[in-house]
Every structure is written in structure tokens, then in C-alpha cells.
Motif scaffolding. Structure first.
Motif, mmCIF file in Angstrom:
data_model
loop_
_atom_site.group_PDB
_atom_site.id
_atom_site.type_symbol
_atom_site.label_atom_id
_atom_site.label_comp_id
_atom_site.label_asym_id
_atom_site.label_seq_id
_atom_site.Cartn_x
_atom_site.Cartn_y
_atom_site.Cartn_z
ATOM 1 N N ARG A 68 0.816 -1.209 0.000
ATOM 2 C CA ARG A 68 0.000 0.000 0.000
ATOM 3 C C ARG A 68 0.848 1.256 0.000
ATOM 4 N N ALA A 69 2.079 1.114 0.493
ATOM 5 C CA ALA A 69 2.994 2.270 0.500
ATOM 6 C C ALA A 69 3.820 2.343 -0.776
ATOM 7 N N CYS A 70 3.472 1.510 -1.745
ATOM 8 C CA CYS A 70 4.175 1.459 -3.044
ATOM 9 C C CYS A 70 5.638 1.070 -2.888
ATOM 10 N N SER A 71 5.925 0.254 -1.880
ATOM 11 C CA SER A 71 7.276 -0.278 -1.700
ATOM 12 C C SER A 71 7.295 -1.748 -2.103
ATOM 13 N N VAL A 72 8.488 -2.276 -2.287
ATOM 14 C CA VAL A 72 8.625 -3.689 -2.646
ATOM 15 C C VAL A 72 8.460 -4.525 -1.380
ATOM 16 N N PRO A 73 7.445 -5.409 -1.336
ATOM 17 C CA PRO A 73 7.215 -6.185 -0.100
ATOM 18 C C PRO A 73 8.228 -7.324 0.044
ATOM 19 N N ASP A 74 8.426 -7.713 1.276
ATOM 20 C CA ASP A 74 9.265 -8.888 1.561
ATOM 21 C C ASP A 74 8.432 -10.132 1.293
ATOM 22 N N GLU A 75 8.967 -11.064 0.525
ATOM 23 C CA GLU A 75 8.221 -12.275 0.183
ATOM 24 C C GLU A 75 8.294 -13.354 1.273
#
Length: 557
Positions: free
Chosen positions: A337-344
């Protein structure tokens, strides 16, 4: 002293033949055997065979009611009648007792008797018809001591007096000198069954004692193992009397430190428990000065045990796994939601990496373990090696482990010897304690198992528990014979498994029959190996099977 010990051991046989407790004591040298009803007097210089024959005759007189009050009163002051009565009645008594006597002893009576009752024998003795002279082993009758004993018994209300014991009861109950009755199941063969020499425990032991080729009088085992108590039944080994001092634990190097805990015992005949029947005492072993702290290399045991009892270790934030890590998933959603790359790495992975197992090793140190085993060592010596290697390997792997020895001296003295408690350090002192313990007395296996499983439940401190019994599988004590003892041991193992404790029974270095072991250990995981090092090849699958079975039981309950 040796003769006194020999006669004291034969009291067990005499009590079985007589139908109630009697003792065997030395009489005057060169005097004939006789009995007063509670004691059998024998010539201390007589041969082993002559002594046993005398015991068989005198005990049979007691069992057959040959020394009833009215009969004995008629013999007072009439030596000739007493001699003739003994010649007739002695044969009748032996034949009446023939189903419990080994064949060689029953044969002393001949093929038939001239009398059908003690009263008829007395009538023949008082008559003029010729009577076949009695052999020397029949001894004599001394009426006055018999009447004295009967008088004392009547005054004290003692039920243990001379008189006929119906053999339907006699086969069910061998009075155990201080412990009550010994029931045997209908499906359990009579331990005194007597085709030539006896098919049961005492019959086979007597056959050995009567044999002219007997190799020795006793012993050969470690200190504290020098008088026969019991033996394992093995088709491969044949007859062999097991050695034991059959003394209380305080006589063989241990001090009683607790009043004891009471446990029930399973009566297979009545299909019911005897509540609070056995008293288990924890006793402290005395360490002998020359006890060695050394053991064999336990490394071979570690590999098959390495993955036993591993508890689940939950690892968070893994790339893959068997569940969602909620915190990681929420954090990943926030990143999106913050337009960052999430940790998988949003998964939980459950790995068995934490030791979660407590084990109690229960070591049989009864007299039967003093018996000669495989590879030129006694069963006790090989069991010590196996116990030490198991405890060291399991301790090194991080398990909570305890080691207790056990033996017994009747139901009121089941002795459990703490060699290493759960919270004790594993050091040279523990190994010295282990190597100081010597075989002695008997084996009331069911009570020892119940106490061991209780210790595990109360002090183990883990979700997985395993009870390991190191024993030759012989459950024997006063009032704890053959089928009765085996059924109680099986029941105790079943009780432990029902409460979620895995059970493994190991027999090391003993010549025992596998069918006999199954009769004692039942459906518990068990194995028999000829040498301690062979355990490394079987303990892995056995321990895993026992732990899995216990886990299933816990989930069901």
C-alpha cells in the motif's frame, strides 16, 4: 553357613510341596528326617538327593493331612505303630502329592498304595498284616513335637497349621512366607508339573539338583549372587539355576532413604487389581572403592538416536513453509500500500530442531542377571554396558535422561535404585554408582515399571516420554510366579502407554526364548540382542515406534 543357606533355599520347595509355609533346618547329625509341621529337620551331612527326598516325604505328609491331631495322638507311646503307619501313609501321601512332585520324587511311593486315607493307614498300622518297610528317606514321626505345634497354632488362631490343602487351591496358591498368595491363571501351566523331573520352574530346578552331573552348588556370578532364586526358561540353554543372595537391599550395599510408595498389582486370575499391593522404595547405592567410571564408546548409539524426540521449532518470515506468518503478511501488505517492494518471506516453517524427550532407563539388577550370558560375560555385565552407552548417548544429544536399577524382596520391598536422576549431572560419580550395583534378590517387574513411569511423568518435564526397560524378561518374586508376574508386567506397560509414555524393552546378552519375552513385554516395542553393540542397529526404529505410539495415544485421549 553354606549348609544353612542351602537348607534355607530349599524351604521354598518344601513350602510348595506342603501347601503352606515351612522351613528346613538341620537336625542332629546322622539322625533321620522328621517334621513338627512347621519345620522339617534333615541330616546336615546328608547328600543333596537324600535331603530333597526327605523334604518331599515330610512335606507330603503335611499336605495330605497325615499328621492330623487324632492320628498323631494315636501314635504317642507306640513306636512300632508309628513306624508301620509311616511306611503305609508315607506312600499314600506321596501319591496324593504326585501331581505337584517331580517324577523322580513321586516314584519313591511306588506304583500304588495300600491305603486310601490316613485313617485307613492307621488301621493297617495297628493290624497284624505285614507292611513293606519304608526306605530311609521316609524318616520318622515324632508325635509330641507335632502336637506341641498344633497346640500353639490353636491358641494363636494360626490358620497355617497341619492339615490337608485341597490341590485345587494348592495349585493356585503358593504361600510366599510373608506375602500372601500366588495366583496362577487357568492358561498358565502348573509350575510344579511333573513329567520326570517336573516341567515347571521348581520341577526343573529340582531335576538339576538331583542330577549326578550337576556342575556346581551355586554362584559363579558377581558378589551378591550366590544362591539360587529363579531362572529364565530357554530352549537353547536348558536347565540353569540362577544365583542371588536373595537378601534385602541393605545387605548388598544400599541404604533405604524413603518409606516407599504403594502401587496396585494386576491379579490375572481375578481380572482385577490388588490395590496398594506393592511398596516401592527408592534406595541409594553404596559406591564401592574399585568401581570404574569407564564405559565403552557410546558414539555408535548417537546416530540412530539423533533425531528422536525433536520438538517443533517455529521459524518466522520464511520464503516457504506450512503456514502464514500473520505479522509478516501484514507488514508485506503495508509495504504494497505504501508502493514499496514487499518482503516475500511471509511463511512460518516448522522444523524439528529442539530436543523434547525425557527418557528413563530401568535396569534389572535382580539375581537372574548374574547368570552367564553370551560372549563370556554375565547378563549383568552386558546390561551395564548397554545402559551406560544409552545414557551417555542420550545425554550428549540433549535429552533429559535418568537411570534407575531395580530388584525386589517380596511385595513390601520393591527396591528402585537411583543411579542418575533427571536433574543429576552425568559425571564419573554416576558411572561409579552404576558399576557398584550388583545383582541380588528377585524381580517384581510390574511395580518397578509403574514407579519408573510415574517418575517420568512427574519429573520428565517434556511432552515426549520414553521408558526403556533393560531386562532378561523374568518377572519372578515371592507370590509373583510365571503367568501371574508376566501378566502384571504387561499390564504395567499398557498403563504407561495409555498415559502417553512410550515403552521399549531390551534384552541384552541373555539366552531367552523370544516367545517368553513376548509373554512378559506384550505389545510393547522390544528386542533381544546377543551383544551390547548390536543395540545400535535396532534402537532407532524401536524408539521411534514407541514414541509415535505414545503420541497417538496422547492425541486420542
Amino acid at each position: 553357613m553354606a549348609d544353612d543357606d542351602r537348607l534355607a533355599r530349599l524351604a521354598v520347595v518344601a513350602s510348595a510341596f506342603a501347601g503352606h509355609s515351612v522351613v528346613v533346618v538341620p537336625g542332629e547329625p546322622d539322625s533321620p528326617p522328621w517334621t513338627d509341621g512347621e519345620r522339617i529337620f534333615v541330616d546336615p551331612a546328608a547328600t543333596q538327593r537324600a535331603t530333597i527326598e526327605a523334604i518331599a516325604v515330610q512335606a507330603s505328609l503335611i499336605a495330605a493331612g497325615s499328621l492330623d491331631v487324632d492320628i498323631v495322638k494315636a501314635l504317642i507311646g507306640n513306636r512300632k505303630t508309628a513306624t508301620r503307619y509311616l511306611a503305609v501313609e508315607g506312600r499314600r501321601a506321596l501319591l496324593a502329592n504326585a501331581h505337584i512332585l517331580p517324577g523322580t520324587l513321586a516314584a519313591l511311593a511306588g506304583s500304588s498304595s495300600a491305603s486310601r486315607s490316613q485313617a485307613e493307614s492307621l488301621a493297617i498300622a495297628k493290624g497284624a498284616a505285614p507292611v513293606v518297610q519304608a526306605p530311609a528317606s521316609f524318616g520318622i514321626i515324632r508325635p509330641k513335637p507335632v502336637l506341641d505345634f498344633l497346640g500353639r497354632a490353636a491358641k494363636t488362631g494360626d490358620k497355617n497349621i497341619i492339615g490337608h490343602v485341597p490341590r485345587s487351591e494348592g495349585n493356585r496358591a503358593l504361600d510366599e512366607l510373608d506375602d500372601g498368595e500366588l495366583p496362577t491363571g487357568d492358561d498358565d501351566p502348573d509350575m510344579f508339573s511333573s513329567p520326570v523331573g517336573g516341567g515347571g520352574f521348581i520341577g526343573r530346578w529340582l531335576k538339576k539338583l538331583l542330577s549326578s552331573t550337576r556342575a556346581g552348588s551355586s554362584g559363579g556370578g558377581p558378589p551378591g549372587a550366590d544362591s539360587p532364586t529363579h531362572r529364565t526358561h530357554s530352549a537353547r540353554r536348558g536347565v540353569h539355576a540362577v544365583s542371588s543372595t536373595a537378601t534385602a537391599i541393605t545387605d548388598v550395599g544400599a541404604d533405604v532413604v524413603a518409606a516407599g510408595v504403594r502401587y496396585p498389582e494386576w491379579d490375572v486370575d481375578r481380572k482385577a487389581y490388588r490395590p496398594d499391593w506393592c511398596t516401592v522404595r527408592e534406595v541409594e547405592p553404596r559406591i564401592t572403592p574399585d568401581a570404574s567410571p569407564a564405559i565403552d564408546d557410546a558414539i555408535a548409539f548417537r546416530r540412530p538416536l539423533a533425531r528422536l524426540g525433536m520438538g517443533l521449532h517455529r521459524r518466522h518470515r520464511q520464503v516457504q513453509g506450512d503456514d502464514i506468518d500473520i505479522d509478516a503478511a501484514v507488514a508485506a501488505r503495508v509495504e504494497v500500500r505504501a508502493c514499496s517492494v514487499p518482503d516475500e518471506a511471509v511463511y512460518l516453517d516448522s522444523l524439528r530442531r529442539r530436543r523434547d524427550l525425557s527418557i528413563l532407563v530401568l535396569l534389572d539388577v535382580s539375581g537372574s542377571s548374574a547368570e552367564a550370558g553370551t560372549i563370556g560375560k554375565t547378563v549383568h555385565e552386558q546390561q551395564l554396558v548397554a545402559a551406560a552407552n544409552l545414557v551417555v548417548a542420550l545425554h550428549d544429544l540433549g535429552d533429559r535422561v535418568a537411570l534407575y536399577g531395580y530388584n525386589s524382596q517380596g511385595r513390601s520391598a520393591v527396591n528402585v535404585i537411583p543411579i542418575k536422576r533427571m536433574d543429576d549431572d552425568l559425571d564419573s560419580q554416576v558411572l561409579r554408582r552404576l558399576n557398584s550395583v550388583q545383582p541380588a534378590a528377585y524381580s517384581r517387574l510390574g511395580a518397578a515399571i509403574r514407579h519408573g513411569s510415574k517418575v517420568l511423568e512427574e519429573r520428565g518435564g517434556t511432552s515426549r516420554r520414553l521408558l526403556v526397560v533393560l531386562s532378561d524378561g523374568l518377572a519372578y518374586d515371592h507370590g509373583y510366579e510365571r503367568g501371574y508376574g508376566a501378566a502384571d508386567a504387561r499390564r504395567a506397560l499398557t498403563e504407561a502407554r495409555r498415559r502417553g509414555t512410550g515403552c521399549v524393552c531390551l534384552t541384552v546378552g541373555a539366552h531367552v526364548d523370544s516367545a517368553a519375552l513376548r509373554g512378559v513385554f506384550g505389545s510393547a516395542a522390544h528386542a533381544m540382542v546377543g551383544r551390547p553393540e548390536q543395540l545400535a542397529g535396532v534402537i532407532g526404529p524401536l524408539f521411534r515406534s514407541a514414541i509415535r505410539a505414545a503420541e497417538v495415544r496422547r492425541r486420542v485421549s
